[in-house]
Design a protein around this motif. Structure first.
Motif, PDB file in Angstrom:
ATOM      1  N   PRO A   1       7.418  48.847  -5.561  1.00 13.84           N
ATOM      2  CA  PRO A   1       7.297  47.399  -5.783  1.00 13.84           C
ATOM      3  C   PRO A   1       5.864  46.928  -6.020  1.00 13.84           C
ATOM      4  N   THR A   2       4.878  47.755  -5.679  1.00 10.96           N
ATOM      5  CA  THR A   2       3.488  47.297  -5.826  1.00 10.96           C
ATOM      6  C   THR A   2       2.836  47.815  -7.102  1.00 10.96           C
ATOM      7  N   GLU A   3       3.568  48.590  -7.877  1.00 15.20           N
ATOM      8  CA  GLU A   3       2.948  49.255  -9.023  1.00 15.20           C
ATOM      9  C   GLU A   3       2.377  48.250 -10.027  1.00 15.20           C
ATOM     10  N   GLY A   4       1.118  48.422 -10.344  1.00 15.01           N
ATOM     11  CA  GLY A   4       0.473  47.608 -11.374  1.00 15.01           C
ATOM     12  C   GLY A   4       0.131  46.198 -10.939  1.00 15.01           C
ATOM     13  N   LEU A   5       0.233  45.895  -9.657  1.00 14.29           N
ATOM     14  CA  LEU A   5      -0.016  44.524  -9.213  1.00 14.29           C
ATOM     15  C   LEU A   5      -1.416  44.387  -8.602  1.00 14.29           C
ATOM     16  N   ALA A   6      -1.974  43.181  -8.680  1.00 17.58           N
ATOM     17  CA  ALA A   6      -3.298  42.902  -8.118  1.00 17.58           C
ATOM     18  C   ALA A   6      -3.237  43.010  -6.591  1.00 17.58           C
ATOM     19  N   PRO A   7      -4.378  43.371  -5.946  1.00 21.53           N
ATOM     20  CA  PRO A   7      -4.363  43.564  -4.482  1.00 21.53           C
ATOM     21  C   PRO A   7      -3.806  42.365  -3.714  1.00 21.53           C
ATOM     22  N   VAL A   8      -4.126  41.163  -4.167  1.00 23.28           N
ATOM     23  CA  VAL A   8      -3.639  39.988  -3.434  1.00 23.28           C
ATOM     24  C   VAL A   8      -2.114  39.894  -3.502  1.00 23.28           C
ATOM     25  N   ILE A   9      -1.547  40.313  -4.633  1.00 27.43           N
ATOM     26  CA  ILE A   9      -0.080  40.290  -4.781  1.00 27.43           C
ATOM     27  C   ILE A   9       0.535  41.424  -3.952  1.00 27.43           C
ATOM     28  N   VAL A  10      -0.168  42.563  -3.900  1.00 23.84           N
ATOM     29  CA  VAL A  10       0.320  43.685  -3.084  1.00 23.84           C
ATOM     30  C   VAL A  10       0.429  43.244  -1.622  1.00 23.84           C
ATOM     31  N   GLN A  11      -0.587  42.503  -1.155  1.00 23.80           N
ATOM     32  CA  GLN A  11      -0.531  42.000   0.229  1.00 23.80           C
ATOM     33  C   GLN A  11       0.680  41.086   0.429  1.00 23.80           C
ATOM     34  N   GLN A  12       0.933  40.272  -0.598  1.00 20.75           N
ATOM     35  CA  GLN A  12       2.068  39.346  -0.520  1.00 20.75           C
ATOM     36  C   GLN A  12       3.393  40.126  -0.447  1.00 20.75           C
ATOM     37  N   ILE A  13       3.485  41.189  -1.259  1.00 21.71           N
ATOM     38  CA  ILE A  13       4.702  42.023  -1.235  1.00 21.71           C
ATOM     39  C   ILE A  13       4.853  42.644   0.160  1.00 21.71           C
ATOM     40  N   GLY A  14       3.724  43.083   0.735  1.00 19.49           N
ATOM     41  CA  GLY A  14       3.754  43.672   2.078  1.00 19.49           C
ATOM     42  C   GLY A  14       4.295  42.669   3.091  1.00 19.49           C
ATOM     43  N   ARG A  15       3.806  41.426   3.016  1.00 28.08           N
ATOM     44  CA  ARG A  15       4.304  40.384   3.937  1.00 28.08           C
ATOM     45  C   ARG A  15       5.802  40.193   3.746  1.00 28.08           C
ATOM     46  N   THR A  16       6.218  40.187   2.487  1.00 27.87           N
ATOM     47  CA  THR A  16       7.647  39.982   2.195  1.00 27.87           C
ATOM     48  C   THR A  16       8.489  41.095   2.801  1.00 27.87           C
ATOM     49  N   ILE A  17       8.032  42.342   2.650  1.00 29.30           N
ATOM     50  CA  ILE A  17       8.817  43.470   3.193  1.00 29.30           C
ATOM     51  C   ILE A  17       8.889  43.368   4.720  1.00 29.30           C
ATOM     52  N   ARG A  18       7.790  42.950   5.357  1.00 24.67           N
ATOM     53  CA  ARG A  18       7.833  42.800   6.824  1.00 24.67           C
ATOM     54  C   ARG A  18       8.801  41.678   7.225  1.00 24.67           C
ATOM     55  N   GLU A  19       8.823  40.604   6.425  1.00 30.07           N
ATOM     56  CA  GLU A  19       9.772  39.516   6.721  1.00 30.07           C
ATOM     57  C   GLU A  19      11.210  39.988   6.539  1.00 30.07           C
ATOM     58  N   ILE A  20      11.427  40.767   5.483  1.00 26.98           N
ATOM     59  CA  ILE A  20      12.769  41.298   5.218  1.00 26.98           C
ATOM     60  C   ILE A  20      13.221  42.159   6.394  1.00 26.98           C
ATOM     61  N   LYS A  21      12.284  42.968   6.881  1.00 22.40           N
ATOM     62  CA  LYS A  21      12.612  43.833   8.031  1.00 22.40           C
ATOM     63  C   LYS A  21      12.944  42.982   9.260  1.00 22.40           C
ATOM     64  N   ALA A  22      12.135  41.947   9.446  1.00 16.63           N
ATOM     65  CA  ALA A  22      12.371  41.075  10.601  1.00 16.63           C
ATOM     66  C   ALA A  22      13.733  40.390  10.518  1.00 16.63           C
ATOM     67  N   LEU A  23      14.210  40.202   9.291  1.00 14.83           N
ATOM     68  CA  LEU A  23      15.527  39.579   9.117  1.00 14.83           C
ATOM     69  C   LEU A  23      16.664  40.580   9.329  1.00 14.83           C
ATOM     70  N   GLY A  24      16.317  41.838   9.607  1.00 14.12           N
ATOM     71  CA  GLY A  24      17.345  42.827   9.929  1.00 14.12           C
ATOM     72  C   GLY A  24      17.740  43.729   8.775  1.00 14.12           C
ATOM     73  N   PHE A  25      17.095  43.571   7.620  1.00 13.50           N
ATOM     74  CA  PHE A  25      17.425  44.457   6.502  1.00 13.50           C
ATOM     75  C   PHE A  25      16.834  45.848   6.749  1.00 13.50           C
ATOM     76  N   THR A  26      17.452  46.837   6.160  1.00 15.92           N
ATOM     77  CA  THR A  26      16.935  48.203   6.178  1.00 15.92           C
ATOM     78  C   THR A  26      16.362  48.478   4.789  1.00 15.92           C
ATOM     79  N   VAL A  27      15.201  49.131   4.749  1.00 17.02           N
ATOM     80  CA  VAL A  27      14.533  49.305   3.451  1.00 17.02           C
ATOM     81  C   VAL A  27      14.164  50.772   3.248  1.00 17.02           C
ATOM     82  N   LEU A  28      14.526  51.297   2.088  1.00 19.49           N
ATOM     83  CA  LEU A  28      14.018  52.594   1.643  1.00 19.49           C
ATOM     84  C   LEU A  28      13.072  52.300   0.477  1.00 19.49           C
ATOM     85  N   LEU A  29      11.828  52.763   0.650  1.00 20.49           N
ATOM     86  CA  LEU A  29      10.767  52.342  -0.257  1.00 20.49           C
ATOM     87  C   LEU A  29      10.173  53.573  -0.933  1.00 20.49           C
TER      88      LEU A  29
END
Lengths: 235, 295
Positions: free
Chosen positions: A162-190
């Motif tokens: 999900p982070t391929e080719g994205l600017a560092p600030v967007i990568v951080q945003q994706i990271g926050r999103t994945i942590r939120e998704i996890k907190a919501l109970g989703f399981t993620v294979l990355l």
């Protein structure tokens, strides 16, 4: 069996035409975990995800999801079992606007996020609801691709680079999103090449090489295994 | 008598009307072809034969079951569309992974078989199908006499094209269809049964051809070759509009019907070839067609 893995992949082999890509992949994902597949280009990470979804020509071995064997199922039937896939190329449809892209996957179970919740997580998407999907920036397209599968009610999300080719600030945003998704109970294979990013979101890491899983490293032990990891990934 | 560009107005508008009627058939047929090509990647050469089957089905419904024109407008597309579903499942679905040429050859063979079978049973001279009583007669518009049935054909084709366009462009089913046209495996990985969608799309495209066939039955004599007469022109329309473009098919279908009608007035010798001349020019200037996207 409270500890039975949500996803158990055993001795998985896959082929594209005559090319034998996976040579017996083994790993598992527990419910609520974020697990990464790390490895160099061509190690078989994306093929593993596509094999789970039924998107490769031929598969052998076993893929059990919530105890049920799914290795022979068509992609739509795999999705209906509760697995959602966000491809590396994001798969945003040019002929659909943002809302149409978002609403495209059908709800397959209860427990998906409603549209208000999605717009709270990804406010940019609401602002650009009527724009053609491919007119969004790379980061926005990635958000759209993730948001799209959060609606469906699938509980296991397969995110391919999900982070391929994205600017560092967007990568951080994706990271926050994945942590939120996890907190919501989703399981993620990355699937990730960027292990520094993976370390910020994952519980465990599987390392792949030549179509096999060759090692598993818990995130808590990543620092001790850094030299080994550098060798695996050639960085 | 009113003259326009040295041509009597009734003659000019009469030919224009004929052009629009032909355009209505071009639009309906090329629309079905475009939908099928967009979704299945199959150049459906059987489309003309399925149009002919629509006309024969309406004739059969009337003569064997006493079912008249209005019910035939509904039933013939359903019957022929169901036949299309069977064709797709049994034969066409086997060819998706092969080159376009195989689909074209298969559907060309199906067209020849269908036409041959119908010719064996009903001969080639054509069967009459009366215009329904409600649509007989004509309207004097002052500048031309418009037969009611031809007016109805244009209206019905326009409404059907509009409905099809709305379904494809403005509904969630249409969004799934458009998405599957771009990337079918990904759409299937979202839990959408794409193989079933492809089958139903082929059935719907065939039903559109059959609907056009029912509309055509009272105008042209119902004969085995009626589809073959249309299909070559319709392929030219699809190429000019842009393969797979829905709006392109509709606009180009009507537009070229009008161009053909006007050519019949100003240069009758060129009316049979004008569409192909336009096709050559468009292919040279814009190979993807007027409304198509270059790949």
């Amino acid at each position: 069996m409270a500890d039975a893995p949500m996803l158990q992949v055993s001795n998985l082999e896959s082929w594209y035409g005559e090319s034998h890509i996976l040579h017996g992949v083994d790993f598992n994902v527990q419910e609520g975990e974020v697990v990464t597949l790390l490895g160099r280009n061509g190690a078989g990470k994306t093929t593993t995800m596509k094999s789970i979804m039924g998107l490769v020509g031929r598969r052998a071995g076993s893929i059990r999801f919530k105890g049920e064997e799914i290795v022979g199922l068509r992609p739509d039937l795999v999705a209906r079992r509760g697995i959602a896939f966000c491809p590396e190329e994001r798969g945003i449809f040019a002929s659909l606007d943002v809302t149409e892209n978002l609403m495209l996957p059908p709800r397959i179970a209860e427990g998906g996020l409603d549209i208000e919740r999605i717009y709270t997580l990804f406010p940019n998407l609401q602002e650009r609801a009527r724009s053609p999907g491919t007119k969004l920036s790379g980061g926005e397209q990635q958000m759209l691709a993730i948001a799209r599968i959060l609606r469906t009610g699938a509980r296991l999300l397969l995110l391919d680079e999900p982070t391929e080719g994205l600017a560092p600030v967007i990568v951080q945003q994706i990271g926050r999103t994945i942590r939120e998704i996890k907190a919501l109970g989703f399981t993620v294979l990355l699937v990730e090449q960027n292990f520094r990013f993976a370390a910020t979101v994952a519980d465990r890491h599987y390392v792949m090489e030549h179509g096999r899983v060759i090692d598993m490293i818990p995130n808590a032990e990543l620092e001790q295994n850094m030299t080994k990891l550098h060798e695996y990934l050639g960085v | 008598m009113m003259m326009i560009l040295g041509i009597p107005a009734p003659l000019l508008f009469g030919q224009l009307m004929l052009g629009v009627v032909n355009g209505a058939f071009y639009a309906l047929l090329s629309l079905g072809l475009a939908i099928i090509f967009g979704m299945l990647n199959i150049v459906n050469f059987a489309h003309g034969a399925l149009f002919m089957l629509g006309a024969f089905t309406s004739w059969g419904l009337l003569n064997y079951a006493g079912i008249g024109y209005w019910w035939a407008l509904l039933l013939a597309p359903l019957i022929v569309g169901a036949f299309g579903v069977v064709l797709e499942r049994l034969f066409i679905s086997k060819l998706y992974k092969l080159d376009h040429l195989y689909g074209l050859l298969l559907t060309f063979g199906i067209a020849l078989i269908l036409e041959g079978l119908v010719r064996n049973y009903y001969g080639s001279s054509g069967l009459p199908y009366r215009i329904p009583a409600e649509l007989q007669g004509a309207q004097d518009l002052g500048f031309m006499i418009m037969p009611n049935y031809r007016g109805w054909v244009v209206l019905a084709a326009l409404v059907m094209c509009l409905i099809t366009w709305i379904v494809i462009e403005k509904t969630s089913i249409g969004a799934k269809l458009r998405a599957a046209t771009e990337n079918a495996p990904l759409v299937q990985s979202f839990g959408i049964n794409v193989p079933r969608m492809i089958t139903l799309t082929y059935g719907a495209g065939v039903a559109l051809a059959a609907f056009a066939g029912v509309l055509a039955a009272p105008i042209y004599s119902v004969n085995p070759g009626m589809g073959a007469n249309f299909i070559i022109v319709v392929f030219a329309v699809v190429v000019i509009g842009g393969m797979g473009s829905i709006l392109g098919s509709i606009i180009t279908g009507f537009g070229l019907g009008i161009v053909e009608g006007l050519t019949r007035v100003f240069y009758p010798e060129g009316s049979a070839t004008v569409i192909f001349v336009v096709m050559v020019i468009v292919l040279l200037a814009r190979p993807a067609g007027l409304f198509g996207r270059a790949h």
